[in-house]
Design a protein around this motif. Structure first.
Motif, PDB file in Angstrom:
ATOM      1  N   LEU A 150       8.228   5.719   5.644  1.00  0.00           N
ATOM      2  CA  LEU A 150       9.062   5.158   4.589  1.00  0.00           C
ATOM      3  C   LEU A 150      10.216   6.075   4.222  1.00  0.00           C
ATOM      4  O   LEU A 150      11.350   5.612   4.017  1.00  0.00           O
ATOM      5  N   VAL A 151       9.963   7.369   4.125  1.00  0.00           N
ATOM      6  CA  VAL A 151      11.043   8.317   3.820  1.00  0.00           C
ATOM      7  C   VAL A 151      12.120   8.249   4.904  1.00  0.00           C
ATOM      8  O   VAL A 151      13.327   8.211   4.604  1.00  0.00           O
ATOM      9  N   LEU A 152      11.700   8.210   6.157  1.00  0.00           N
ATOM     10  CA  LEU A 152      12.678   8.145   7.249  1.00  0.00           C
ATOM     11  C   LEU A 152      13.412   6.808   7.263  1.00  0.00           C
ATOM     12  O   LEU A 152      14.609   6.752   7.589  1.00  0.00           O
ATOM     13  N   ALA A 153      12.728   5.729   6.904  1.00  0.00           N
ATOM     14  CA  ALA A 153      13.384   4.424   6.857  1.00  0.00           C
ATOM     15  C   ALA A 153      14.420   4.369   5.738  1.00  0.00           C
ATOM     16  O   ALA A 153      15.533   3.842   5.925  1.00  0.00           O
ATOM     17  N   VAL A 154      14.059   4.892   4.564  1.00  0.00           N
ATOM     18  CA  VAL A 154      15.037   4.938   3.468  1.00  0.00           C
ATOM     19  C   VAL A 154      16.204   5.844   3.854  1.00  0.00           C
ATOM     20  O   VAL A 154      17.371   5.516   3.616  1.00  0.00           O
ATOM     21  N   ALA A 155      15.905   6.985   4.471  1.00  0.00           N
ATOM     22  CA  ALA A 155      16.959   7.913   4.897  1.00  0.00           C
ATOM     23  C   ALA A 155      17.898   7.266   5.904  1.00  0.00           C
ATOM     24  O   ALA A 155      19.113   7.506   5.886  1.00  0.00           O
ATOM     25  N   ALA A 156      17.355   6.421   6.776  1.00  0.00           N
ATOM     26  CA  ALA A 156      18.190   5.748   7.771  1.00  0.00           C
ATOM     27  C   ALA A 156      19.215   4.841   7.098  1.00  0.00           C
ATOM     28  O   ALA A 156      20.382   4.781   7.506  1.00  0.00           O
ATOM     29  N   GLY A 157      18.784   4.130   6.054  1.00  0.00           N
ATOM     30  CA  GLY A 157      19.724   3.285   5.329  1.00  0.00           C
ATOM     31  C   GLY A 157      20.797   4.095   4.630  1.00  0.00           C
ATOM     32  O   GLY A 157      21.971   3.703   4.585  1.00  0.00           O
ATOM     33  N   VAL A 162       0.812  -1.223   0.000  1.00  0.00           N
ATOM     34  CA  VAL A 162       0.000   0.000   0.000  1.00  0.00           C
ATOM     35  C   VAL A 162       0.843   1.269   0.000  1.00  0.00           C
ATOM     36  O   VAL A 162       0.302   2.365  -0.218  1.00  0.00           O
ATOM     37  N   ALA A 163       2.146   1.147   0.225  1.00  0.00           N
ATOM     38  CA  ALA A 163       3.011   2.330   0.216  1.00  0.00           C
ATOM     39  C   ALA A 163       4.442   1.887  -0.012  1.00  0.00           C
ATOM     40  O   ALA A 163       4.833   0.773   0.355  1.00  0.00           O
ATOM     41  N   MET A 164       5.220   2.770  -0.631  1.00  0.00           N
ATOM     42  CA  MET A 164       6.622   2.440  -0.874  1.00  0.00           C
ATOM     43  C   MET A 164       7.446   3.715  -1.054  1.00  0.00           C
ATOM     44  O   MET A 164       6.912   4.807  -1.261  1.00  0.00           O
ATOM     45  N   ALA A 165       8.753   3.549  -0.980  1.00  0.00           N
ATOM     46  CA  ALA A 165       9.727   4.599  -1.273  1.00  0.00           C
ATOM     47  C   ALA A 165      11.054   3.906  -1.493  1.00  0.00           C
ATOM     48  O   ALA A 165      11.271   2.778  -1.031  1.00  0.00           O
ATOM     49  N   GLY A 166      11.960   4.564  -2.201  1.00  0.00           N
ATOM     50  CA  GLY A 166      13.231   3.913  -2.462  1.00  0.00           C
ATOM     51  C   GLY A 166      14.313   4.874  -2.901  1.00  0.00           C
ATOM     52  O   GLY A 166      14.160   6.098  -2.811  1.00  0.00           O
ATOM     53  N   GLU A 167      15.403   4.305  -3.380  1.00  0.00           N
ATOM     54  CA  GLU A 167      16.591   5.055  -3.781  1.00  0.00           C
ATOM     55  C   GLU A 167      16.699   5.087  -5.302  1.00  0.00           C
ATOM     56  O   GLU A 167      16.514   4.065  -5.960  1.00  0.00           O
ATOM     57  N   ARG A 168      17.062   6.263  -5.843  1.00  0.00           N
ATOM     58  CA  ARG A 168      17.183   6.372  -7.293  1.00  0.00           C
ATOM     59  C   ARG A 168      18.580   6.885  -7.649  1.00  0.00           C
ATOM     60  O   ARG A 168      19.512   6.110  -7.701  1.00  0.00           O
ATOM     61  N   LEU A 169      18.752   8.150  -7.921  1.00  0.00           N
ATOM     62  CA  LEU A 169      20.062   8.671  -8.310  1.00  0.00           C
ATOM     63  C   LEU A 169      21.050   8.546  -7.155  1.00  0.00           C
ATOM     64  O   LEU A 169      20.668   8.616  -5.989  1.00  0.00           O
ATOM     65  N   HIS A 170      22.332   8.379  -7.509  1.00  0.00           N
ATOM     66  CA  HIS A 170      23.338   8.082  -6.483  1.00  0.00           C
ATOM     67  C   HIS A 170      24.651   8.776  -6.806  1.00  0.00           C
ATOM     68  O   HIS A 170      25.674   8.122  -7.037  1.00  0.00           O
ATOM     69  N   GLY A 201      28.456  10.564  -2.423  1.00  0.00           N
ATOM     70  CA  GLY A 201      28.129  11.135  -1.124  1.00  0.00           C
ATOM     71  C   GLY A 201      26.649  11.359  -0.880  1.00  0.00           C
ATOM     72  O   GLY A 201      26.252  11.735   0.226  1.00  0.00           O
ATOM     73  N   TRP A 202      25.817  11.116  -1.887  1.00  0.00           N
ATOM     74  CA  TRP A 202      24.389  11.393  -1.798  1.00  0.00           C
ATOM     75  C   TRP A 202      23.582  10.209  -2.341  1.00  0.00           C
ATOM     76  O   TRP A 202      24.075   9.459  -3.175  1.00  0.00           O
ATOM     77  N   THR A 203      22.334  10.084  -1.893  1.00  0.00           N
ATOM     78  CA  THR A 203      21.391   9.159  -2.515  1.00  0.00           C
ATOM     79  C   THR A 203      20.028   9.832  -2.558  1.00  0.00           C
ATOM     80  O   THR A 203      19.565  10.390  -1.553  1.00  0.00           O
ATOM     81  N   GLU A 204      19.395   9.768  -3.732  1.00  0.00           N
ATOM     82  CA  GLU A 204      18.084  10.379  -3.900  1.00  0.00           C
ATOM     83  C   GLU A 204      16.986   9.445  -3.405  1.00  0.00           C
ATOM     84  O   GLU A 204      16.986   8.250  -3.714  1.00  0.00           O
ATOM     85  N   ILE A 205      16.048   9.986  -2.657  1.00  0.00           N
ATOM     86  CA  ILE A 205      14.848   9.258  -2.257  1.00  0.00           C
ATOM     87  C   ILE A 205      13.767   9.538  -3.297  1.00  0.00           C
ATOM     88  O   ILE A 205      13.530  10.687  -3.665  1.00  0.00           O
ATOM     89  N   SER A 206      13.136   8.490  -3.774  1.00  0.00           N
ATOM     90  CA  SER A 206      12.193   8.647  -4.883  1.00  0.00           C
ATOM     91  C   SER A 206      11.063   7.629  -4.758  1.00  0.00           C
ATOM     92  O   SER A 206      11.067   6.761  -3.881  1.00  0.00           O
ATOM     93  N   ALA A 207      10.092   7.754  -5.692  1.00  0.00           N
ATOM     94  CA  ALA A 207       8.937   6.843  -5.766  1.00  0.00           C
ATOM     95  C   ALA A 207       8.192   6.751  -4.441  1.00  0.00           C
ATOM     96  O   ALA A 207       7.729   5.683  -4.041  1.00  0.00           O
ATOM     97  N   VAL A 208       8.075   7.891  -3.768  1.00  0.00           N
ATOM     98  CA  VAL A 208       7.326   7.935  -2.509  1.00  0.00           C
ATOM     99  C   VAL A 208       5.839   7.976  -2.845  1.00  0.00           C
ATOM    100  O   VAL A 208       5.350   8.937  -3.441  1.00  0.00           O
ATOM    101  N   CYS A 209       5.128   6.930  -2.486  1.00  0.00           N
ATOM    102  CA  CYS A 209       3.708   6.899  -2.846  1.00  0.00           C
ATOM    103  C   CYS A 209       2.922   6.025  -1.871  1.00  0.00           C
ATOM    104  O   CYS A 209       3.447   5.071  -1.294  1.00  0.00           O
TER     105      CYS A 209
END
Length: 249
Positions: A178-185, A145-153, A156-164
């Motif tokens: 989900l944003v905070l969980a992806v950010a934690a990784g 029912v919801a997701m988020a993930g990593e895209r551009l890299h 030193g940085w990773t983009e969070i994307s596909a937040v829905c």
């Protein structure tokens, strides 16, 4: 650790020359992702006619290419399909938070991910986008029912994307989790999260700012269409070169 913001001026190029080099398709000075991974293409900072010909050759007849960020206007005859104002936000102040309820998503989950994207329209997500990084989801009753993930890299940085989030589950804070969980990784790897959003998506921008993201710059998400005459000219050039290379030519 010193953070370099310069790589965020063209995060597509920085990614394809770095962490995503194994995915890069190149012609001359032009770089792009495979079309089933991501729609993004990177021009050199000083594109000339030969570079635009290389874009046409990569995209093919009737092809459309996404040119994020500041890009010189294409030559006459190219069609601007879309030009969407956007923002880039950086998360130096976002610590992230692990969440034991989230699940790691992979290739087997792609059909469900594509279905969720189709219903929520968070931006480009294609059959192989999941290869770009870690994607996390939340399931209720076994249903994604919801997701988020990593895209551009870029370095030193990773983009969070596909937040829905499925509209039926809005208002439960799932996107925040989900944003905070992806950010934690991302933080766990010693990197810093960043993201892009449509300037018109005020609600999402406000959410990201509440989480600690801050505006770095405005940008544009441009899509242009390849004129058929350019592809025909490139094909003719290649054919002529092939004839010249034949032993009996």
């Amino acid at each position: 650790m010193t953070i370099s913001f310069a790589v965020l001026d063209d995060p597509v190029r920085a990614s394809l020359l770095g962490a995503h080099a194994h995915l890069a398709e190149r012609r001359g000075r032009v770089l792009r992702y495979p079309p089933d991974v991501a729609p993004f293409l990177s021009m050199p900072p000083d594109p000339g006619p030969a570079d635009w010909d290389d874009v046409a050759a990569l995209a093919g007849p009737g092809g459309k290419v996404s040119l994020p960020g500041a890009v010189a206007a294409p030559p006459a005859g190219w069609e601007e399909v879309a030009n969407i104002p956007g923002v880039q936000l950086t998360g130096e102040l976002v610590p992230g938070a692990y969440d034991t309820d989230v699940v790691r998503l992979g290739p087997a989950d792609v059909p469900e991910m594509l279905d969720l994207v189709e219903r929520t329209k968070p931006g480009p997500f294609l059959p192989r986008t999941v290869e770009l990084g870690v994607y996390l989801g939340l399931r209720f009753g076994g249903v994604l029912v919801a997701m988020a993930g990593e895209r551009l890299h870029p370095p030193g940085w990773t983009e969070i994307s596909a937040v829905c989030t499925d509209p039926a589950y809005h208002g439960r804070g799932l996107a925040t989790r989900l944003v905070l969980a992806v950010a934690a990784g991302i933080r766990g790897r010693g990197e810093t999260p960043f993201l892009h959003a449509s300037a018109a998506n005020v609600g999402a921008i406000r959410l990201y700012e509440r989480l600690g993201f801050r505006l770095r710059r405005t940008t544009n998400f441009r899509t242009v269409g390849v004129p058929a005459r350019i592809v025909e000219r490139a094909a003719l050039t290649l054919a002529t070169a092939g004839e010249a290379d034949r032993p009996d030519a």
